[in-house]
Design a protein around this motif. Structure first.
Motif, mmCIF file in Angstrom:
data_model
loop_
_atom_site.group_PDB
_atom_site.id
_atom_site.type_symbol
_atom_site.label_atom_id
_atom_site.label_comp_id
_atom_site.label_asym_id
_atom_site.label_seq_id
_atom_site.Cartn_x
_atom_site.Cartn_y
_atom_site.Cartn_z
ATOM 1 N N GLN A 1 0.830 -1.204 0.000
ATOM 2 C CA GLN A 1 0.000 0.000 0.000
ATOM 3 C C GLN A 1 0.866 1.255 0.000
ATOM 4 O OE1 GLN A 1 -2.215 0.735 3.562
ATOM 5 N NE2 GLN A 1 -3.300 2.511 2.710
ATOM 6 N N MET A 2 1.898 1.255 0.840
ATOM 7 C CA MET A 2 2.769 2.422 0.925
ATOM 8 C C MET A 2 3.478 2.676 -0.395
ATOM 9 S SD MET A 2 6.100 3.677 1.491
ATOM 10 C CE MET A 2 7.150 2.686 2.562
ATOM 11 N N ALA A 3 3.971 1.603 -1.012
ATOM 12 C CA ALA A 3 4.660 1.751 -2.292
ATOM 13 C C ALA A 3 3.701 2.215 -3.380
ATOM 14 C CB ALA A 3 5.309 0.429 -2.687
ATOM 15 N N SER A 4 2.503 1.636 -3.419
ATOM 16 C CA SER A 4 1.521 1.991 -4.451
ATOM 17 C C SER A 4 1.067 3.434 -4.309
ATOM 18 C CB SER A 4 0.313 1.056 -4.373
ATOM 19 O OG SER A 4 0.690 -0.283 -4.598
ATOM 20 N N GLU A 5 0.741 3.810 -3.076
ATOM 21 C CA GLU A 5 0.279 5.182 -2.840
ATOM 22 C C GLU A 5 1.385 6.189 -3.151
ATOM 23 O OE1 GLU A 5 -2.631 6.015 -2.416
ATOM 24 O OE2 GLU A 5 -3.752 4.506 -1.305
ATOM 25 N N GLY A 6 2.587 5.872 -2.692
ATOM 26 C CA GLY A 6 3.698 6.788 -2.906
ATOM 27 C C GLY A 6 4.013 6.982 -4.371
ATOM 28 N N LEU A 7 4.004 5.891 -5.128
ATOM 29 C CA LEU A 7 4.311 5.985 -6.554
ATOM 30 C C LEU A 7 3.237 6.757 -7.305
ATOM 31 C CD1 LEU A 7 5.782 2.465 -7.337
ATOM 32 C CD2 LEU A 7 6.915 4.666 -7.688
ATOM 33 N N GLU A 8 1.965 6.502 -6.977
ATOM 34 C CA GLU A 8 0.895 7.234 -7.659
ATOM 35 C C GLU A 8 1.054 8.733 -7.457
ATOM 36 O OE1 GLU A 8 -3.546 6.138 -7.839
ATOM 37 O OE2 GLU A 8 -3.496 7.753 -6.342
ATOM 38 N N LYS A 9 1.276 9.123 -6.212
ATOM 39 C CA LYS A 9 1.413 10.547 -5.935
ATOM 40 C C LYS A 9 2.668 11.116 -6.592
ATOM 41 C CE LYS A 9 1.305 13.930 -2.195
ATOM 42 N NZ LYS A 9 0.859 14.180 -0.817
ATOM 43 N N PHE A 10 3.769 10.406 -6.501
ATOM 44 C CA PHE A 10 5.038 10.883 -7.052
ATOM 45 C C PHE A 10 4.936 11.094 -8.562
ATOM 46 C CE2 PHE A 10 9.483 10.250 -8.479
ATOM 47 C CZ PHE A 10 10.110 11.206 -7.694
ATOM 48 N N VAL A 11 4.366 10.116 -9.260
ATOM 49 C CA VAL A 11 4.266 10.199 -10.718
ATOM 50 C C VAL A 11 3.274 11.274 -11.150
ATOM 51 C CG1 VAL A 11 3.513 8.952 -12.789
ATOM 52 C CG2 VAL A 11 4.991 7.825 -11.115
ATOM 53 N N VAL A 12 2.107 11.307 -10.508
ATOM 54 C CA VAL A 12 1.087 12.283 -10.915
ATOM 55 C C VAL A 12 1.550 13.709 -10.634
ATOM 56 C CG1 VAL A 12 -1.260 13.107 -10.500
ATOM 57 C CG2 VAL A 12 -0.822 10.667 -10.711
ATOM 58 N N LEU A 13 2.254 13.925 -9.533
ATOM 59 C CA LEU A 13 2.754 15.275 -9.249
ATOM 60 C C LEU A 13 3.779 15.701 -10.289
ATOM 61 C CD1 LEU A 13 3.126 15.549 -5.356
ATOM 62 C CD2 LEU A 13 1.209 16.140 -6.822
ATOM 63 N N LYS A 14 4.598 14.760 -10.755
ATOM 64 C CA LYS A 14 5.578 15.082 -11.793
ATOM 65 C C LYS A 14 4.886 15.498 -13.095
ATOM 66 C CE LYS A 14 9.479 14.181 -9.625
ATOM 67 N NZ LYS A 14 10.491 15.237 -9.353
ATOM 68 N N LEU A 15 3.698 14.931 -13.326
ATOM 69 C CA LEU A 15 2.973 15.186 -14.569
ATOM 70 C C LEU A 15 1.814 16.161 -14.399
ATOM 71 C CD1 LEU A 15 2.796 11.495 -15.840
ATOM 72 C CD2 LEU A 15 4.114 13.353 -16.891
ATOM 73 N N PHE A 16 1.707 16.768 -13.227
ATOM 74 C CA PHE A 16 0.506 17.528 -12.881
ATOM 75 C C PHE A 16 0.168 18.607 -13.914
ATOM 76 C CE2 PHE A 16 -1.802 20.882 -10.577
ATOM 77 C CZ PHE A 16 -2.861 20.137 -10.084
ATOM 78 N N LYS A 17 1.174 19.328 -14.380
ATOM 79 C CA LYS A 17 0.906 20.414 -15.339
ATOM 80 C C LYS A 17 0.350 19.893 -16.656
ATOM 81 C CE LYS A 17 4.230 23.776 -13.519
ATOM 82 N NZ LYS A 17 5.441 24.600 -13.823
ATOM 83 N N LEU A 18 0.687 18.646 -16.988
ATOM 84 C CA LEU A 18 0.146 18.044 -18.203
ATOM 85 C C LEU A 18 -1.254 17.472 -17.993
ATOM 86 C CD1 LEU A 18 2.988 16.001 -19.980
ATOM 87 C CD2 LEU A 18 1.810 18.036 -20.811
ATOM 88 N N LEU A 19 -1.564 17.095 -16.770
ATOM 89 C CA LEU A 19 -2.791 16.356 -16.505
ATOM 90 C C LEU A 19 -3.952 17.224 -16.038
ATOM 91 C CD1 LEU A 19 -1.293 13.285 -14.571
ATOM 92 C CD2 LEU A 19 -1.736 13.499 -17.020
#
Length: 239
Positions: free
Chosen positions: A75-93
């Motif tokens: 859960q920690m890995a999944s949640e962390g990765l989702e947030k990390f990746v989406v924040l990196k792409l936030f301006k595009l998304l």
């Protein structure tokens, strides 16, 4: 703007980031960097979400095999990765499509007009609440206003769900949450009144972003219903 967090039990994004700095996780960091750098800028929201949802489970398994994450929960890995990746792409998304901006502007206008024409019958239900219930109703409206301050889909979802839970605490079950079309209609009307009260900015974009980019496997039934009910109330007000 500093990123606020709605972390809850079993997950700390700060701890996730510390583990991600470990040399054993460098291969995953490289994969994420390549994924972000190569992410197409012209995808629809559905296409972008599909691309991210396909990538995250694969990289999660790879991350859990790293030394730094060998004792970490999935859960920690999944949640962390989702947030990390989406924040990196936030301006595009987020609000990347001009249609999102137009829909937010249309919704803002519709809410402004509804405040004058539609508010009275909707807010009549609120006027029947006790002072304590109205205080909780105001807290629920405050949760909706907070959504705009978050960027990760999990954090936005937390605000939406908190607002719904507070509103559920307000209503009498026999009136609003019982069975039948009348009860469901009363509940959606009360949600519409909550949206009118809060008038949160970019509500269309925030709902669509959360629905699209929160990984489906991590949406509970209650969270799905929260988003569905909010969308229904939003359509009631804005068409």
């Amino acid at each position: 703007m500093a990123e606020e967090t709605e972390e809850g039990p079993g997950y700390s994004h700060a701890h996730f980031l510390e583990l991600l700095k470990h040399p054993s996780a460098q291969c995953v960091v490289n994969d994420i960097r390549d994924f972000v750098n190569e992410f197409p800028a012209n995808l629809t929201r559905v296409q972008a979400a599909r691309r991210i949802h396909h990538f995250l489970p694969e990289v999660t398994l790879k991350l859990l095999s790293c030394e730094a994450f060998q004792h970490a929960e999935q859960q920690m890995a999944s949640e962390g990765l989702e947030k990390f990746v989406v924040l990196k792409l936030f301006k595009l998304l987020f609000r990347h499509d001009p249609a999102d901006v137009r829909e937010d502007e249309r919704a803002e206008k519709a809410l402004s007009e509804a405040a004058g024409e539609t508010a009275a019958p909707l807010l009549q239900q609120v006027s029947k609440l006790s002072s304590k219930q109205q205080e909780t109703f105001d807290q629920a409206a405050g949760e909706l206003k907070k959504v705009e301050h978050f960027r990760a889909p999990r954090d936005k979802l937390s605000c939406f769900a908190n607002a719904i839970c507070l509103l559920e605490n307000v209503v009498e079950e026999r009136v609003f949450l019982g069975s039948g079309d009348a009860a469901e209609s009363s509940w959606i009307n009360l949600l519409a009144a909550l949206i009118l009260k809060a008038s949160p900015p970019n509500l269309y974009s925030n709902l669509e972003f959360t629905i699209s980019f929160r990984h489906p496997s991590r949406l509970s039934d209650h969270e799905r219903k929260c988003l569905s009910d909010l969308s229904s109330a939003f359509r009631l007000l804005c068409g």
